[in-house]
Design a protein around this motif. Structure first.
Motif, mmCIF file in Angstrom:
data_model
loop_
_atom_site.group_PDB
_atom_site.id
_atom_site.type_symbol
_atom_site.label_atom_id
_atom_site.label_comp_id
_atom_site.label_asym_id
_atom_site.label_seq_id
_atom_site.Cartn_x
_atom_site.Cartn_y
_atom_site.Cartn_z
ATOM 1 N N ASN A 49 -4.506 1.859 -6.959
ATOM 2 C CA ASN A 49 -3.892 0.536 -6.535
ATOM 3 C C ASN A 49 -3.109 -0.031 -7.265
ATOM 4 O OD1 ASN A 49 -4.869 0.651 -3.666
ATOM 5 N ND2 ASN A 49 -7.009 -0.221 -4.442
ATOM 6 N N PRO A 61 0.920 -1.072 0.053
ATOM 7 C CA PRO A 61 -0.127 0.053 -0.163
ATOM 8 C C PRO A 61 0.758 1.353 0.057
ATOM 9 C CG PRO A 61 -1.125 -1.546 1.356
ATOM 10 C CD PRO A 61 0.363 -2.293 1.066
ATOM 11 N N HIS A 117 1.715 2.342 -3.663
ATOM 12 C CA HIS A 117 0.344 2.263 -4.537
ATOM 13 C C HIS A 117 -0.257 3.897 -4.828
ATOM 14 C CE1 HIS A 117 -1.400 -1.869 -3.584
ATOM 15 N NE2 HIS A 117 -0.322 -1.938 -4.644
#
Lengths: 161, 161, 161, 161
Positions: free
Chosen positions: D73, D66, D69
């Motif tokens: 995503n 994450p 990202h």
């Protein structure tokens, strides 16, 4: 017309130094190359581009002459760009099925060494082939194998009419 | 030599279509332009580059003709690159004191629209001037003011001998 | 989990110098920024990107802190690239109708001056908007208005699902 | 200060979803990595860059999480740029004698495929080493060996004080 052209040729020859005479010959022969389908454009003809495709490699050669020189008597950066763009673009088009064409959207050239010697050879390699875009790598070397420029080209794939 | 050249001209004229006749004329006149110091190189001459510097702006014009065309009859991407590289490089050199020169180390061109119409105009703006390097912005427009290409050039400043 | 995290924080704080303490605070606040929808990604949050759109201009600011530094204590080139890519990409997406998105295909950054001072501001301008592709110009300036980097981005327009 | 930090951590943890918890852990561990000299900067630490030099090849790995990202995503283009710039810059610096450093003057990245999967690996190769400038090639691949981005970097060689 014919007469007018010979008059123009005489005028140019009258003031020509040796380099210019070589240039005139290469330029006229360049148009001849296009007529004989050795090249597809005047540009390709006047730079005397020779294409060669063997063993999966694709290259284009040009002789280094007064036609390719800038005012400092080294190869004009624009000529190197034209050479490598042609090599990458020709290869990109070779990869496509009938009815499709590749147009350059981005050309990036790093100039690494002056273009000197007898000739320049550009080679191209496809590094990405998508359905809409392609990215091709190009390299320009002199007669001694020294890398003169490296380049990448982005191409957009279009349907021809 | 003179005789040989006229023979070559005759051969080329014999097989020439209208576009090729226009090209031969422009090519011969291009050498003449160099002789008359309108251009500093054969390349500049055959593309008929006209430089113009007024009100702090620097531009170069070329006519769009069969000489500048690729095999699809639009301006060859290499010609656009040559034009904008020349505009940026000339401006870079104009900014330097006597005895110094600027050589292109990187040329990046985004092609935005096909080069069509009567002429192309390249303009250049210095965006960074250091002691060792310069970065210049270039833009190429067609006769209607449409942007055909944008470009950046990196230059390395050298001391001439 | 909570306990484990506090233990990790204690470990990190134990060995932290002043710059690292500032960093930890900015990183935790960065996650908070994302939670409060001040930023859409962790990346945007930890660099504390503030977007501003007024009078037709679009800019993004980030503070210069230990988080943005490389090992030489100037802004990491990758951070400058991230900043200008975000500014150009956000603007590109703002230009598109609902259901369409712009993805970067090419990013070209010229680094002109070291990133030092209080903050960096990236601004973006669309220079070409076609039906399939866009080209955007980006500029990064420091707090004193000095240009730190210039950039161009090519974007491909996609239909979102 | 310690108390204030734990309070901040609690606030962030209170509103955190699973992805944000993973991020907080990676960010805190990133500072730890810098403390332990696994990375030279906070940036290198929070992206968990692992450098590897063997058999004349130089690579840097980062996990895709994450933290890397964007709002869609997939790996943020700026992270890919940071990764490949770090790989090329580190290699450039490794080629120089003591007392000299290489600073990026131009970074050009072609994005070829979305950054997805477990990790990204950037590799770098020197393609030109002059006395004043260097040009390095960079490539970013995903865990399956698919090329995600190709890049070139220009570097200016400076004498450190």
């Amino acid at each position: 017309m014919q007469e007018q052209m010979h008059k123009l040729l005489d005028e140019v020859l009258a003031g020509a130094d040796e380099e210019e005479i070589i240039s005139i010959k290469q330029l006229l022969n360049g148009v001849k190359r296009k007529q004989k389908h050795a090249n597809e454009s005047i540009i390709g003809g006047i730079f005397a581009m020779d294409k060669c495709s063997e063993d999966g490699n694709f290259t284009i050669n040009i002789p280094i002459t007064p036609v390719t020189h800038n005012s400092l008597n080294i190869v004009h950066g624009g000529v190197t760009a034209t050479l490598v763009d042609t090599a990458m673009g020709t290869l990109a088009n070779m990869m496509l099925p009938e009815g499709y064409g590749a147009v350059t959207t981005n050309l990036n050239v790093h100039y690494l060494a002056p273009g000197i010697g007898e000739e320049l050879t550009a080679s191209a390699t496809v590094i990405h082939k998508g359905s809409k875009t392609m990215v091709v790598d190009g390299k320009v070397m002199d007669s001694k194998g020294k890398v003169v420029a490296t380049s990448t080209g982005s191409f957009f794939i279009i349907k021809k009419y």
